[in-house]
Design an enzyme around this catalytic site. Structure first.
Site, PDB file in Angstrom:
ATOM      1  N   HIS A  14       0.803  -1.218   0.000  1.00  0.00           N
ATOM      2  CA  HIS A  14       0.000   0.000   0.000  1.00  0.00           C
ATOM      3  C   HIS A  14       0.837   1.271   0.000  1.00  0.00           C
ATOM      4  CE1 HIS A  14      -4.262  -1.093  -0.398  1.00  0.00           C
ATOM      5  NE2 HIS A  14      -3.626  -2.260  -0.495  1.00  0.00           N
ATOM      6  N   GLU A 241      -9.445 -11.834  -8.630  1.00  0.00           N
ATOM      7  CA  GLU A 241      -8.152 -11.633  -7.970  1.00  0.00           C
ATOM      8  C   GLU A 241      -7.548 -12.956  -7.539  1.00  0.00           C
ATOM      9  OE1 GLU A 241      -8.116  -7.759  -5.648  1.00  0.00           O
ATOM     10  OE2 GLU A 241      -9.953  -8.676  -4.915  1.00  0.00           O
ATOM     11  N   ASP A 265      -3.566  -8.602  -6.385  1.00  0.00           N
ATOM     12  CA  ASP A 265      -3.843  -9.846  -5.673  1.00  0.00           C
ATOM     13  C   ASP A 265      -3.740 -11.049  -6.599  1.00  0.00           C
ATOM     14  OD1 ASP A 265      -4.268  -9.374  -2.877  1.00  0.00           O
ATOM     15  OD2 ASP A 265      -5.985  -8.149  -3.443  1.00  0.00           O
ATOM     16  N   CYS A 312      -7.986  -3.280 -12.895  1.00  0.00           N
ATOM     17  CA  CYS A 312      -7.861  -2.181 -11.936  1.00  0.00           C
ATOM     18  C   CYS A 312      -6.667  -2.347 -11.019  1.00  0.00           C
ATOM     19  CB  CYS A 312      -9.142  -2.008 -11.128  1.00  0.00           C
ATOM     20  SG  CYS A 312      -9.513  -3.413 -10.089  1.00  0.00           S
TER      21      CYS A 312
HETATM   22  C1  PEP Z   1      -5.799  -5.601  -6.736  1.00  0.00           C
HETATM   23  O1  PEP Z   1      -5.673  -6.507  -5.917  1.00  0.00           O
HETATM   24  O2  PEP Z   1      -5.236  -5.595  -7.859  1.00  0.00           O
HETATM   25  C2  PEP Z   1      -6.654  -4.437  -6.437  1.00  0.00           C
HETATM   26  C3  PEP Z   1      -6.940  -3.554  -7.358  1.00  0.00           C
HETATM   27  O3  PEP Z   1      -7.114  -4.299  -5.167  1.00  0.00           O
HETATM   28  P1  PEP Z   1      -6.204  -3.871  -3.911  1.00  0.00           P
HETATM   29  O4  PEP Z   1      -4.883  -3.443  -4.414  1.00  0.00           O
HETATM   30  O5  PEP Z   1      -6.957  -2.790  -3.211  1.00  0.00           O
HETATM   31  O6  PEP Z   1      -6.169  -5.148  -3.134  1.00  0.00           O
HETATM   32 MG    MG Z   2      -7.076  -6.684  -4.293  1.00  0.00          MG
END
Ligand code: PEP
Ligand code: MG
Length: 382
Positions: A14, A241, A265, A312
């Site tokens: 993150h 994911e 993920d 995404c």
């Molecule tokens: C992902 O896992 O690619 C995603 C977009 O969600 P996050 O990064 O919030 O887990």
């Molecule tokens: Mg994710």
């Protein structure tokens, strides 16, 4: 802040995502960074993955010029995303809070491909009320009148821990009660979130789509989309994911209006490498052909069933990988707004046929580096 260099962490941790969201140049997992002395002037090149700790004055001047010309380019108004042959590919924003909407629009986002709702919940000791949630969603949707906004239901657990949803100690939280699993175990929180979203939808004029995080099975897909429709939400889909849902994408999509691939993920689960761990960050590379094959499964299923397939995860923000993802069947790309202009430029240089050819060459590689190199040479040979 101009740039960020950390000694630990993976590319989809993150820290990295937040840095990208804020348009801060960042390199994570650079173990040698701890040796840098305070006050050292460095050039951080995130695209090349290098930190130059003894730049010459010429190098510093060249960087300043590059930054200025990029800023001028970013300030120009942009049309909708499209390939060189005119095939539309919506370029959407990943947002973490409603206040970031104006910046995304200014950078040419056609809508929102991933609104992470966790900001409302993280750090809270209990779920926000329906009214608090509705106000946040109204603010978000109000900024995108007539445009698509994909809101992801709360994704708690693993890298986004939330004590009030799951306080059990888990040895492997990424494989535990997280995402839709956690929401289902606290269905009142899920229902309240859907209520707030439906009320915000009724009060605004955006095109609201909702999706569930970390969906693994066909049964979970049907559960979520049926529930969302009960609340009057007209477009309901799932995030792909987990390899299981990618491999059964045709059956998953039979129960969903759309799929959105979370490559962060999906890479973590395909490569069995914790996305938060610097020690295994080398595995966390969405260019890996195993990940690309899974994306192809979803893209082909979407095309067969006539359902949109978005991307995404952070992979969509890599200009060359974006072309590959389109070649594998992605119909929209969602990313940190700061990445939009580079991706827009990159996809506009290739036709759909090119993108498919470039993707095919990447799929033939044995590893991520090979896929990247193959795509690069295929992209320059046309
Ligand atoms: C992902 O896992 O690619 C995603 C977009 O969600 P996050 O990064 O919030 O887990
Ligand atoms: Mg994710």
């Amino acid at each position: 802040m101009l740039a960020l260099v950390t000694s630990d962490g993976g590319p989809t941790s993150h820290t990295a995502i937040l840095a990208r969201e804020k348009g801060i140049v960042a390199i994570v997992g650079a173990a040698d960074a701890v040796a840098l002395a305070d006050g050292t002037t460095v050039i951080v090149d995130a695209a090349a993955g290098t930190v130059n700790d003894s730049p010459t004055s010429e190098e510093l001047a060249a960087v300043a010029e590059r930054i200025a010309s990029r800023a001028a380019e970013d300030a120009r108004p942009a049309g909708p995303g499209a390939l060189a042959d005119g095939t539309p590919i919506s370029l959407l924003a990943n947002l973490g809070k409603p206040a970031d909407a104006a910046d995304a629009v200014a950078r040419g986002a056609e809508g929102v491909g991933l609104f992470r709702t966790e900001f409302l919940f993280l750090g809270a000791s209990q779920a926000p009320t329906i009214e608090q949630q509705r106000a946040a969603y109204v603010e978000l949707l109000g900024a995108f009148e007539g445009r698509k906004v994909v809101v992801r239901l709360l994704d708690a657990g693993a890298d986004k821990p939330l004590a009030f949803l799951n306080d059990a100690h888990e040895e492997n939280p990424a494989l535990g009660l997280r995402g839709l699993r956690a929401l289902r175990a606290s269905e009142d929180i899920l229902r309240e979130q859907l209520t707030a979203l439906a009320e915000a939808d009724a009060a605004t004029a955006a095109d609201l789509w909702v999706m569930a995080p970390m969906v693994t099975t066909v049964e979970e897909t049907a559960y979520f989309t049926t529930l969302a429709k009960e609340f009057g939400l007209k477009t309901a889909g799932v995030m792909v994911e987990v390899p299981a849902s990618a491999l059964l994408a045709d059956r998953v999509l039979a129960h969903a209006d759309f799929a959105s691939i979370g490559t962060n993920d999906l890479t973590q689960y395909t490569m069995a490498a914790d996305r938060l761990l610097g020690s295994v960050a080398g595995f966390q590379d969405p260019w890996h052909p195993a990940v690309l094959r899974l994306v192809r499964e979803v893209g082909e299923a979407g095309a067969r069933l006539g359902k949109p397939v978005g991307i995404c995860g952070e992979a969509a923000a890599d200009p060359l990988l974006a072309v590959v993802l389109v070649g594998l069947g992605a119909t929209s790309l969602s990313m940190a707004p700061s990445a939009l202009s580079d991706v827009r430029r990159s996809i506009s240089q290739h036709t759909l046929e090119d993108a498919r050819r470039i993707a095919a060459s990447a799929l033939l590689a044995d590893d991520a580096a090979g896929a990247r190199a193959a795509a690069k040479s295929a992209a320059s040979a046309h």
